[in-house]
Design a protein around this motif. Structure first.
Motif, PDB file in Angstrom:
ATOM      1  N   ASP A 428     -55.881 -12.285 -93.482  1.00 44.30           N
ATOM      2  CA  ASP A 428     -54.740 -11.563 -92.940  1.00 44.30           C
ATOM      3  C   ASP A 428     -55.044 -10.082 -92.749  1.00 44.30           C
ATOM      4  O   ASP A 428     -54.228  -9.341 -92.216  1.00 44.30           O
ATOM      5  N   LYS A 429     -56.239  -9.621 -93.192  1.00 39.37           N
ATOM      6  CA  LYS A 429     -56.619  -8.223 -93.011  1.00 39.37           C
ATOM      7  C   LYS A 429     -58.134  -8.114 -93.054  1.00 39.37           C
ATOM      8  O   LYS A 429     -58.795  -8.781 -93.853  1.00 39.37           O
ATOM      9  N   ILE A 430     -58.689  -7.272 -92.170  1.00 44.81           N
ATOM     10  CA  ILE A 430     -60.131  -7.066 -92.131  1.00 44.81           C
ATOM     11  C   ILE A 430     -60.398  -5.629 -91.713  1.00 44.81           C
ATOM     12  O   ILE A 430     -59.654  -5.061 -90.907  1.00 44.81           O
ATOM     13  N   SER A 431     -61.451  -5.015 -92.247  1.00 50.07           N
ATOM     14  CA  SER A 431     -61.836  -3.649 -91.898  1.00 50.07           C
ATOM     15  C   SER A 431     -63.198  -3.659 -91.219  1.00 50.07           C
ATOM     16  O   SER A 431     -64.088  -4.437 -91.596  1.00 50.07           O
ATOM     17  N   LEU A 432     -63.363  -2.782 -90.217  1.00 50.33           N
ATOM     18  CA  LEU A 432     -64.622  -2.680 -89.486  1.00 50.33           C
ATOM     19  C   LEU A 432     -65.011  -1.218 -89.350  1.00 50.33           C
ATOM     20  O   LEU A 432     -64.162  -0.352 -89.093  1.00 50.33           O
ATOM     21  N   ASP A 433     -66.299  -0.935 -89.484  1.00 48.54           N
ATOM     22  CA  ASP A 433     -66.833   0.406 -89.273  1.00 48.54           C
ATOM     23  C   ASP A 433     -67.244   0.547 -87.814  1.00 48.54           C
ATOM     24  O   ASP A 433     -68.186  -0.106 -87.360  1.00 48.54           O
ATOM     25  N   VAL A 434     -66.531   1.374 -87.061  1.00 49.47           N
ATOM     26  CA  VAL A 434     -66.827   1.558 -85.630  1.00 49.47           C
ATOM     27  C   VAL A 434     -67.361   2.952 -85.356  1.00 49.47           C
ATOM     28  O   VAL A 434     -67.364   3.408 -84.213  1.00 49.47           O
ATOM     29  N   SER A 435     -67.822   3.644 -86.382  1.00 48.70           N
ATOM     30  CA  SER A 435     -68.270   5.024 -86.222  1.00 48.70           C
ATOM     31  C   SER A 435     -69.461   5.151 -85.280  1.00 48.70           C
ATOM     32  O   SER A 435     -69.662   6.210 -84.669  1.00 48.70           O
ATOM     33  N   GLN A 436     -70.259   4.088 -85.141  1.00 51.18           N
ATOM     34  CA  GLN A 436     -71.446   4.154 -84.292  1.00 51.18           C
ATOM     35  C   GLN A 436     -71.145   3.916 -82.813  1.00 51.18           C
ATOM     36  O   GLN A 436     -72.010   4.128 -81.962  1.00 51.18           O
ATOM     37  N   LEU A 437     -69.930   3.484 -82.496  1.00 52.65           N
ATOM     38  CA  LEU A 437     -69.576   3.262 -81.095  1.00 52.65           C
ATOM     39  C   LEU A 437     -69.395   4.593 -80.387  1.00 52.65           C
ATOM     40  O   LEU A 437     -68.903   5.565 -80.970  1.00 52.65           O
ATOM     41  N   THR A 438     -69.790   4.651 -79.117  1.00 52.27           N
ATOM     42  CA  THR A 438     -69.562   5.858 -78.329  1.00 52.27           C
ATOM     43  C   THR A 438     -68.081   5.995 -78.010  1.00 52.27           C
ATOM     44  O   THR A 438     -67.337   5.017 -77.995  1.00 52.27           O
ATOM     45  N   ASN A 439     -67.642   7.215 -77.759  1.00 48.24           N
ATOM     46  CA  ASN A 439     -66.238   7.455 -77.445  1.00 48.24           C
ATOM     47  C   ASN A 439     -65.841   6.727 -76.168  1.00 48.24           C
ATOM     48  O   ASN A 439     -66.600   6.698 -75.200  1.00 48.24           O
ATOM     49  N   GLY A 440     -64.648   6.155 -76.178  1.00 49.41           N
ATOM     50  CA  GLY A 440     -64.172   5.464 -74.982  1.00 49.41           C
ATOM     51  C   GLY A 440     -63.127   4.415 -75.312  1.00 49.41           C
ATOM     52  O   GLY A 440     -62.559   4.397 -76.407  1.00 49.41           O
ATOM     53  N   ILE A 441     -62.885   3.533 -74.341  1.00 42.27           N
ATOM     54  CA  ILE A 441     -61.877   2.491 -74.457  1.00 42.27           C
ATOM     55  C   ILE A 441     -62.551   1.151 -74.713  1.00 42.27           C
ATOM     56  O   ILE A 441     -63.514   0.777 -74.034  1.00 42.27           O
ATOM     57  N   TYR A 442     -62.039   0.413 -75.699  1.00 38.85           N
ATOM     58  CA  TYR A 442     -62.565  -0.907 -76.042  1.00 38.85           C
ATOM     59  C   TYR A 442     -61.409  -1.907 -76.138  1.00 38.85           C
ATOM     60  O   TYR A 442     -60.244  -1.518 -76.215  1.00 38.85           O
ATOM     61  N   ILE A 443     -61.743  -3.177 -76.156  1.00 43.31           N
ATOM     62  CA  ILE A 443     -60.765  -4.231 -76.378  1.00 43.31           C
ATOM     63  C   ILE A 443     -61.159  -4.993 -77.643  1.00 43.31           C
ATOM     64  O   ILE A 443     -62.302  -5.429 -77.785  1.00 43.31           O
ATOM     65  N   VAL A 444     -60.209  -5.123 -78.575  1.00 46.84           N
ATOM     66  CA  VAL A 444     -60.402  -5.950 -79.758  1.00 46.84           C
ATOM     67  C   VAL A 444     -59.896  -7.345 -79.429  1.00 46.84           C
ATOM     68  O   VAL A 444     -58.722  -7.526 -79.083  1.00 46.84           O
ATOM     69  N   VAL A 445     -60.771  -8.332 -79.509  1.00 44.34           N
ATOM     70  CA  VAL A 445     -60.455  -9.698 -79.098  1.00 44.34           C
ATOM     71  C   VAL A 445     -60.563 -10.634 -80.297  1.00 44.34           C
ATOM     72  O   VAL A 445     -61.569 -10.623 -81.022  1.00 44.34           O
ATOM     73  N   VAL A 446     -59.535 -11.426 -80.510  1.00 46.90           N
ATOM     74  CA  VAL A 446     -59.552 -12.455 -81.550  1.00 46.90           C
ATOM     75  C   VAL A 446     -59.745 -13.797 -80.864  1.00 46.90           C
ATOM     76  O   VAL A 446     -58.990 -14.160 -79.957  1.00 46.90           O
ATOM     77  N   LYS A 447     -60.750 -14.559 -81.312  1.00 43.24           N
ATOM     78  CA  LYS A 447     -61.063 -15.837 -80.681  1.00 43.24           C
ATOM     79  C   LYS A 447     -60.986 -16.972 -81.693  1.00 43.24           C
ATOM     80  O   LYS A 447     -61.249 -16.777 -82.890  1.00 43.24           O
ATOM     81  N   ASP A 448     -60.639 -18.135 -81.204  1.00 42.22           N
ATOM     82  CA  ASP A 448     -60.701 -19.363 -81.988  1.00 42.22           C
ATOM     83  C   ASP A 448     -61.360 -20.424 -81.127  1.00 42.22           C
ATOM     84  O   ASP A 448     -60.889 -20.718 -80.020  1.00 42.22           O
ATOM     85  N   ASN A 449     -62.467 -20.964 -81.605  1.00 37.89           N
ATOM     86  CA  ASN A 449     -63.244 -21.941 -80.819  1.00 37.89           C
ATOM     87  C   ASN A 449     -63.601 -21.389 -79.452  1.00 37.89           C
ATOM     88  O   ASN A 449     -63.467 -22.057 -78.426  1.00 37.89           O
ATOM     89  N   TYR A 450     -64.027 -20.106 -79.425  1.00 35.65           N
ATOM     90  CA  TYR A 450     -64.517 -19.420 -78.236  1.00 35.65           C
ATOM     91  C   TYR A 450     -63.424 -19.077 -77.226  1.00 35.65           C
ATOM     92  O   TYR A 450     -63.699 -18.558 -76.153  1.00 35.65           O
TER      93      TYR A 450
END
Length: 461
Positions: A428-450
């Motif tokens: 129900d909760k997860i943390s990710l380190d995104v400090s290495q990503l370059t500045n900009g716009i991204y999409i966070v995608v949740v997938k189940d069975n692709y």
């Protein structure tokens, strides 16, 4: 009311909302992907080629939904055709197929499709690049494929033989990105090397029937060619921008290198800036967005396609307006479309055939607002998960309002590349380190069975 405005500006894209996510502009038409998987098209049908995929050969002056599918994942336009890769990895196409550029095995004069048809049965397409007469593609396994006209050897299989279904080019499995021009092809491998083949108008060592490496650099990040053009933009990992090839006519400045340079027979840096983030090569003009969100254009501007309020060609990159929230730009033949970071859609340039999507045929020489996200109060109330902080500098937390079963969480950049992936089963909760990503716009995608089940926009500062 204040709460709604806050959520809108900092962009939680939910899977059943209707925020604009991706755009791609062809010769005189545009395709738009919304975050809920809906696709819309508009513009000129170009003599009955069926490029809009709407089942007819009519011009359309406003964004119009194509079918009812909600599992569209990526979109691409050639001059006279349009492609979709669905979230299940299948490839679909509509439009002109006279040279076999759709890849369904047929060809010939008058051979077109005005609805999206599936190309083959493969379920592992990653990206493609259509041009006026040939198409390139990369599968998830890193293999390179090509089909359509093979004049000038632009398919890269060592022959001049046209191919009417996708054919693998070589045996390498480390291809990352492709871009197809009018008479040639360009690609980047996962090792950062740059490759070209086909007719070499810029005379970079002559033409080639198979992929040939350009230089020895290993830090190439992104490439863009116009589907009917002769020049290429290339971006490096360090944010420096390059151009090579030639302009259609003298003095328009599509290379961005100044009035005295009309042909670049090796990649030449455009200016000295090192903060470029994304690029789009148009018909005799070019666009780029910097990491600070500003939009820049140069080259031919006779119909206001640069959007700077004039009809004067620009020989070097020129800032378009003062806004600093541009996310994506896509250049057509004489018109341009772009998205802002909040999902707002803008168009400008020639509209003589309805390609701006504003409901009429009035052209404009500055960006014209077309539409934005359409989120209801009920959608906010039933939000499935949140991503915070957003914008973010270092670490994000992804929190579900109920325990969610999923197979993976992916972070995808603005051109569809997976830059981070986290496998999981039920949390129900997860943390990710995104400090290495370059500045900009991204999409966070949740997938189940692709399959994508949820998605949100993420702003990295």
């Amino acid at each position: 009311m204040r709460k709604i405005t806050f959520v809108f500006l900092f962009a939680t894209i939910i899977s059943y909302s209707q925020c604009n996510t991706l755009i791609s502009s062809g010769h005189r038409h545009t395709i738009l992907l919304k975050d809920n998987g809906i696709v819309q098209t508009w513009g000129y049908d170009l003599s009955g080629f069926g490029v809009l995929g709407l089942g007819n050969n009519l011009n359309v002056t406003t964004p119009t939904q194509v079918g009812t599918s909600l599992n569209n994942g990526k979109i691409f336009t050639g001059n006279y055709n349009t492609f979709i890769i669905k979230t299940n990895g299948t490839l679909w196409a509509t439009g002109n197929n006279e040279e076999g550029q759709l890849g369904n095995g047929s060809y010939g004069s008058g051979n077109v499709s005005n609805i999206f048809i599936q190309i083959g049965t493969e379920t592992n397409w990653k990206t493609i690049s259509p041009s006026a007469a040939h198409t390139l593609g990369i599968k998830n396994d890193g293999t390179l494929w090509a089909w359509g006209s093979n004049q000038q050897g632009k398919l890269g299989d060592g022959t001049f033989t046209n191919r009417y279904t996708p054919i693998q080019i070589g045996t390498d499995t480390n291809w990352k990105e492709v871009a197809s021009g009018l008479q040639y092809s360009v690609a980047i491998k996962t090792d950062g090397t740059l490759w070209v083949w086909g007719l070499n108008n810029a005379n970079m060592g002559g033409s080639s029937l198979i992929p040939r490496q350009i230089g020895i650099d290993t830090d190439w990040k992104e490439i863009s060619t116009d589907a009917a053009g002769l020049h290429t933009l290339a971006l490096k990992n360090n944010g420096k921008l390059y151009a090579f090839g030639k302009t259609w006519s003298g003095g328009n400045g599509a290379l961005g290198l100044g009035s005295t340079i009309l042909v670049a027979n090796t990649p030449m840096q455009i200016g000295l800036d090192s903060d470029w983030q994304s690029i789009s090569a148009g018909f005799n003009n070019s666009f780029a967005i910097k990491t600070n969100g500003t939009l820049w254009g140069w080259g031919q501007n006779d119909l206001g396609q640069l959007g700077d309020g004039t009809q004067i060609d620009k020989l070097i990159p020129t800032q378009i307006g003062l806004q600093s929230d541009w996310m994506l730009v896509s250049a057509g033949q004489r018109h341009t479309v772009a998205l802002k970071s909040n999902g707002d859609l803008y168009t400008w340039g020639d509209n003589s055939l309805g390609q701006l999507g504003n409901g009429n045929y009035s052209s404009t020489i500055t960006p014209l607002f077309i539409n934005s996200c359409t989120l209801s109060l009920n959608e906010f109330a039933t939000e499935k998960f949140v991503v915070y902080p957003n914008p973010v500098k270092n670490n994000i937390t992804i929190e579900f309002n109920t325990k969610c079963k999923y197979s993976s969480i992916e972070i995808i950049d603005s051109i569809g590349r997976i830059v981070m992936i986290k496998d999981s089963t039920e949390m129900d909760k997860i943390s990710l380190d995104v400090s290495q990503l370059t500045n900009g716009i991204y999409i966070v995608v949740v997938k189940d069975n692709y399959q994508i089940i949820l998605s949100k926009k993420l702003i990295k500062e």
